[in-house]
Scaffold this motif. Structure first.
Motif, PDB file in Angstrom:
ATOM      1  N   TYR A 302      12.778 -13.890  45.648  1.00 37.18           N
ATOM      2  CA  TYR A 302      13.043 -14.707  46.834  1.00 37.18           C
ATOM      3  C   TYR A 302      12.487 -14.075  48.104  1.00 37.18           C
ATOM      4  O   TYR A 302      12.533 -14.680  49.147  1.00 37.18           O
ATOM      5  N   GLY A 303      12.010 -12.846  48.023  1.00 34.39           N
ATOM      6  CA  GLY A 303      11.470 -12.225  49.244  1.00 34.39           C
ATOM      7  C   GLY A 303      11.051 -10.801  48.997  1.00 34.39           C
ATOM      8  O   GLY A 303       9.899 -10.522  48.739  1.00 34.39           O
ATOM      9  N   LYS A 304      12.035  -9.909  49.006  1.00 33.50           N
ATOM     10  CA  LYS A 304      11.692  -8.491  48.968  1.00 33.50           C
ATOM     11  C   LYS A 304      12.123  -7.794  47.685  1.00 33.50           C
ATOM     12  O   LYS A 304      12.316  -6.570  47.673  1.00 33.50           O
ATOM     13  N   ALA A 305      12.300  -8.529  46.629  1.00 31.36           N
ATOM     14  CA  ALA A 305      12.675  -7.877  45.363  1.00 31.36           C
ATOM     15  C   ALA A 305      11.554  -6.932  44.939  1.00 31.36           C
ATOM     16  O   ALA A 305      10.381  -7.155  45.266  1.00 31.36           O
ATOM     17  N   SER A 306      11.920  -5.895  44.210  1.00 34.94           N
ATOM     18  CA  SER A 306      10.892  -4.980  43.694  1.00 34.94           C
ATOM     19  C   SER A 306      10.654  -5.315  42.221  1.00 34.94           C
ATOM     20  O   SER A 306      11.484  -5.974  41.565  1.00 34.94           O
ATOM     21  N   GLY A 307       9.524  -4.826  41.701  1.00 37.68           N
ATOM     22  CA  GLY A 307       9.237  -5.002  40.284  1.00 37.68           C
ATOM     23  C   GLY A 307      10.358  -4.411  39.440  1.00 37.68           C
ATOM     24  O   GLY A 307      10.780  -4.992  38.438  1.00 37.68           O
ATOM     25  N   GLU A 308      10.882  -3.267  39.887  1.00 35.98           N
ATOM     26  CA  GLU A 308      11.932  -2.580  39.138  1.00 35.98           C
ATOM     27  C   GLU A 308      13.202  -3.454  39.064  1.00 35.98           C
ATOM     28  O   GLU A 308      13.850  -3.534  38.014  1.00 35.98           O
ATOM     29  N   GLU A 309      13.545  -4.130  40.168  1.00 34.97           N
ATOM     30  CA  GLU A 309      14.742  -5.001  40.157  1.00 34.97           C
ATOM     31  C   GLU A 309      14.556  -6.177  39.185  1.00 34.97           C
ATOM     32  O   GLU A 309      15.497  -6.577  38.493  1.00 34.97           O
ATOM     33  N   LEU A 310      13.337  -6.720  39.158  1.00 32.60           N
ATOM     34  CA  LEU A 310      13.084  -7.846  38.246  1.00 32.60           C
ATOM     35  C   LEU A 310      13.126  -7.382  36.784  1.00 32.60           C
ATOM     36  O   LEU A 310      13.638  -8.085  35.913  1.00 32.60           O
ATOM     37  N   ILE A 311      12.611  -6.182  36.539  1.00 36.47           N
ATOM     38  CA  ILE A 311      12.656  -5.647  35.173  1.00 36.47           C
ATOM     39  C   ILE A 311      14.112  -5.457  34.755  1.00 36.47           C
ATOM     40  O   ILE A 311      14.516  -5.815  33.639  1.00 36.47           O
ATOM     41  N   ASP A 312      14.903  -4.928  35.673  1.00 37.25           N
ATOM     42  CA  ASP A 312      16.315  -4.705  35.410  1.00 37.25           C
ATOM     43  C   ASP A 312      17.019  -6.033  35.057  1.00 37.25           C
ATOM     44  O   ASP A 312      17.756  -6.118  34.073  1.00 37.25           O
ATOM     45  N   LEU A 313      16.738  -7.051  35.851  1.00 37.45           N
ATOM     46  CA  LEU A 313      17.323  -8.372  35.584  1.00 37.45           C
ATOM     47  C   LEU A 313      16.877  -8.882  34.204  1.00 37.45           C
ATOM     48  O   LEU A 313      17.685  -9.412  33.430  1.00 37.45           O
ATOM     49  N   SER A 314      15.592  -8.694  33.885  1.00 35.84           N
ATOM     50  CA  SER A 314      15.097  -9.191  32.590  1.00 35.84           C
ATOM     51  C   SER A 314      15.793  -8.468  31.432  1.00 35.84           C
ATOM     52  O   SER A 314      16.067  -9.072  30.395  1.00 35.84           O
ATOM     53  N   HIS A 315      16.106  -7.184  31.618  1.00 32.14           N
ATOM     54  CA  HIS A 315      16.826  -6.449  30.563  1.00 32.14           C
ATOM     55  C   HIS A 315      18.235  -7.006  30.380  1.00 32.14           C
ATOM     56  O   HIS A 315      18.709  -7.175  29.262  1.00 32.14           O
ATOM     57  N   GLN A 316      18.892  -7.307  31.493  1.00 30.40           N
ATOM     58  CA  GLN A 316      20.250  -7.869  31.394  1.00 30.40           C
ATOM     59  C   GLN A 316      20.212  -9.208  30.655  1.00 30.40           C
ATOM     60  O   GLN A 316      21.058  -9.492  29.810  1.00 30.40           O
ATOM     61  N   ILE A 317      19.219 -10.031  30.995  1.00 38.14           N
ATOM     62  CA  ILE A 317      19.096 -11.343  30.335  1.00 38.14           C
ATOM     63  C   ILE A 317      18.863 -11.149  28.840  1.00 38.14           C
ATOM     64  O   ILE A 317      19.543 -11.756  27.998  1.00 38.14           O
ATOM     65  N   ARG A 318      17.917 -10.280  28.517  1.00 31.91           N
ATOM     66  CA  ARG A 318      17.589 -10.032  27.106  1.00 31.91           C
ATOM     67  C   ARG A 318      18.833  -9.557  26.345  1.00 31.91           C
ATOM     68  O   ARG A 318      19.101 -10.018  25.234  1.00 31.91           O
ATOM     69  N   ASN A 319      19.620  -8.671  26.970  1.00 29.39           N
ATOM     70  CA  ASN A 319      20.805  -8.138  26.282  1.00 29.39           C
ATOM     71  C   ASN A 319      21.867  -9.206  26.034  1.00 29.39           C
ATOM     72  O   ASN A 319      22.468  -9.243  24.965  1.00 29.39           O
ATOM     73  N   THR A 320      22.085 -10.074  27.029  1.00 29.17           N
ATOM     74  CA  THR A 320      23.123 -11.094  26.812  1.00 29.17           C
ATOM     75  C   THR A 320      22.663 -12.109  25.752  1.00 29.17           C
ATOM     76  O   THR A 320      23.464 -12.566  24.945  1.00 29.17           O
ATOM     77  N   VAL A 321      21.369 -12.448  25.763  1.00 27.53           N
ATOM     78  CA  VAL A 321      20.867 -13.399  24.750  1.00 27.53           C
ATOM     79  C   VAL A 321      20.982 -12.784  23.354  1.00 27.53           C
ATOM     80  O   VAL A 321      21.405 -13.435  22.397  1.00 27.53           O
ATOM     81  N   GLN A 322      20.668 -11.514  23.263  1.00 29.67           N
ATOM     82  CA  GLN A 322      20.771 -10.847  21.961  1.00 29.67           C
ATOM     83  C   GLN A 322      22.225 -10.794  21.473  1.00 29.67           C
ATOM     84  O   GLN A 322      22.514 -11.040  20.305  1.00 29.67           O
ATOM     85  N   ALA A 323      23.136 -10.479  22.394  1.00 32.49           N
ATOM     86  CA  ALA A 323      24.543 -10.368  22.003  1.00 32.49           C
ATOM     87  C   ALA A 323      25.087 -11.727  21.560  1.00 32.49           C
ATOM     88  O   ALA A 323      25.824 -11.824  20.584  1.00 32.49           O
ATOM     89  N   LYS A 324      24.711 -12.800  22.265  1.00 30.04           N
ATOM     90  CA  LYS A 324      25.285 -14.115  21.961  1.00 30.04           C
ATOM     91  C   LYS A 324      24.588 -14.800  20.779  1.00 30.04           C
ATOM     92  O   LYS A 324      25.232 -15.401  19.937  1.00 30.04           O
ATOM     93  N   PHE A 325      23.244 -14.720  20.730  1.00 29.51           N
ATOM     94  CA  PHE A 325      22.505 -15.497  19.725  1.00 29.51           C
ATOM     95  C   PHE A 325      21.805 -14.644  18.655  1.00 29.51           C
ATOM     96  O   PHE A 325      21.161 -15.189  17.759  1.00 29.51           O
ATOM     97  N   HIS A 326      21.848 -13.329  18.790  1.00 30.69           N
ATOM     98  CA  HIS A 326      21.147 -12.419  17.857  1.00 30.69           C
ATOM     99  C   HIS A 326      19.641 -12.665  17.838  1.00 30.69           C
ATOM    100  O   HIS A 326      18.993 -12.583  16.787  1.00 30.69           O
ATOM    101  N   VAL A 327      19.103 -13.033  18.982  1.00 28.33           N
ATOM    102  CA  VAL A 327      17.668 -13.291  19.100  1.00 28.33           C
ATOM    103  C   VAL A 327      17.114 -12.363  20.179  1.00 28.33           C
ATOM    104  O   VAL A 327      17.694 -12.265  21.255  1.00 28.33           O
ATOM    105  N   LEU A 328      15.994 -11.705  19.849  1.00 24.77           N
ATOM    106  CA  LEU A 328      15.409 -10.769  20.814  1.00 24.77           C
ATOM    107  C   LEU A 328      14.291 -11.470  21.581  1.00 24.77           C
ATOM    108  O   LEU A 328      13.336 -11.970  20.980  1.00 24.77           O
ATOM    109  N   LEU A 329      14.433 -11.505  22.902  1.00 25.08           N
ATOM    110  CA  LEU A 329      13.380 -12.125  23.724  1.00 25.08           C
ATOM    111  C   LEU A 329      12.317 -11.094  24.060  1.00 25.08           C
ATOM    112  O   LEU A 329      12.629  -9.966  24.424  1.00 25.08           O
ATOM    113  N   GLU A 330      11.078 -11.543  23.948  1.00 22.83           N
ATOM    114  CA  GLU A 330       9.951 -10.664  24.304  1.00 22.83           C
ATOM    115  C   GLU A 330       9.338 -11.167  25.602  1.00 22.83           C
ATOM    116  O   GLU A 330       9.132 -12.383  25.734  1.00 22.83           O
TER     117      GLU A 330
END
Ligand code: EPU
Length: 337
Positions: A302-330
């Motif tokens: 939305y403005g001043k996010a860093s690459g590191e913050e977006l990577i962090d968010l993507s890891h959180q998303i990947r982890n919740t999807v894996q925990a709920k659906f047992h599917v690993l997002l690439e």
């Protein structure tokens, strides 16, 4: 034209609008420029090939050399009874090519309207949308082989095109710089309207032709996907995952509305957007990093996010999807730095 710069700011060269500095940056507009550069300067220890930066997530510092091919031009190179062949330089804006083909009433690219990025990157990940993939339309890819400093070419059928995949992401990864692509365009187009709401959108316009298909794809994309000129993003952040039939059966028993697309006899493709959405991420925002409010597969700056913050968010998303659906997002985007 060439430009060779040290410590070069790449903010304008990535659609996430991330502040990132390239140790060294080399832009060129003619094939010969890169051949000379390789002969006299050499590649150095690390390099990255950067097109429109529409599928990349940059961390703060990019070590080594960033090579930015900016070769212009679209020319007709051949014609037969049913087809016309156009060669486009790697630096041509993808959507300019689509627009030109539609204006000349040549079919084959219209479903791929408004995809950000440059021609040179299109074969690499075999860009696809609304039931079409560019691999179906590629006659030839010309490239420079970096190690030998030689021009080479590969026929479309030898590029190993698959879902968001090609030889350029595998055997030839980082080894070649694509300089131009020859596309096969139809004089008597067959329309592809089967994907999602495309047909309904075209019908609203009252006629079915290349221009109305292009306008419909543009309307659907604009309604769902954030314009990278306005909100930083790189389109789909993850690939749609492919899973085995057994897991798919378990999941559909538990989630009857799960969208499932058959893929051969033993596998299915799932909609990553649906999985992420059903973990409650759509519209999430922390600081300036977030998940788009209309498409859960798209992460946004939305403005001043860093690459590191977006990577962090993507890891959180990947982890919740894996925990709920047992599917690993690439990730579909390339994480660089
Ligand atoms: N869906 C949700 N929640 C959402 C968004 C979608 O549940 O927030 C569901 C939809 O209802 C639908 C399914 O997910 O059943 C698929 O959604 P959609 O048709 O929007 O397509 P997608 O699979 O999410 C793919 C490509 C896009 C391309 C569209 C249209 C990938 C990774 N993405 O998205 O490509 O534009 O299809 O063809 O294959 C890109 O690569 O950057 C990109 C935008």
């Amino acid at each position: 034209m060439i430009r060779l710069l040290d410590q070069y700011d790449l903010t304008a060269y990535n659609t996430f609008h991330l502040h990132s500095t390239a140790e060294r940056f080399f832009e060129f507009t003619e094939t010969e420029d890169l051949l000379l550069f390789l002969r006299y300067e050499g590649l150095g220890e690390r390099h990255l090939i950067l097109g429109g930066g529409s599928n990349m997530l940059f961390q703060k510092h990019i070590p080594g050399l960033v090579i930015h091919p900016n070769i212009p031009g679209i020319v007709e190179v051949d014609e037969d009874r049913n087809q016309i062949y156009w060669e486009a330089g790697a630096g041509v804006e993808w959507d300019e090519l689509v627009d030109r083909a539609v204006k000349f009433e040549l079919g084959g690219l219209e479903n791929l309207s408004l995809i950000p990025g440059k021609v040179g990157a299109a074969p690499v990940q075999n860009i696809g949308a609304y039931g079409a993939e560019i691999g179906e339309r590629i006659e030839l890819v010309r490239f420079i082989h970096l190690e030998s400093g030689k021009m080479m070419e590969l026929k479309g059928e030898d590029c190993h095109f698959a879902y968001r995949d090609s030889i350029f992401k595998n055997e030839l990864k980082n080894k070649v710089v694509i300089t131009s692509v020859i596309f096969r365009l139809d004089k008597f187009p067959e329309y592809k309207l089967d994907y999602g709401s495309l047909k309904a959108e075209v019908e609203k316009l009252g006629k079915t032709d290349l221009e109305s298909i292009r306008q419909s794809v543009i309307s659907i994309r604009e309604a769902k996907l954030p314009d990278p000129k306005v909100i930083g993003n790189a389109g789909s952040f993850f690939k749609n995952p492919v899973i085995d039939l057994d897991l798919a059966r378990d999941l559909t028993a538990q989630y009857p509305h799960l969208p499932v697309y058959p893929l051969g006899d033993a596998q299915v493709k799932l909609a990553a957007a649906w999985l992420i959405d059903h973990c409650g991420w759509k519209g999430y925002r922390k600081g300036d990093a977030g998940v788009h409010e209309h498409q859960a597969l798209v992460l946004v700056n939305y403005g001043k996010a860093s690459g590191e913050e977006l990577i962090d968010l993507s890891h959180q998303i990947r982890n919740t999807v894996q925990a709920k659906f047992h599917v690993l997002l690439e990730p579909e985007v390339n994480i660089i730095g």
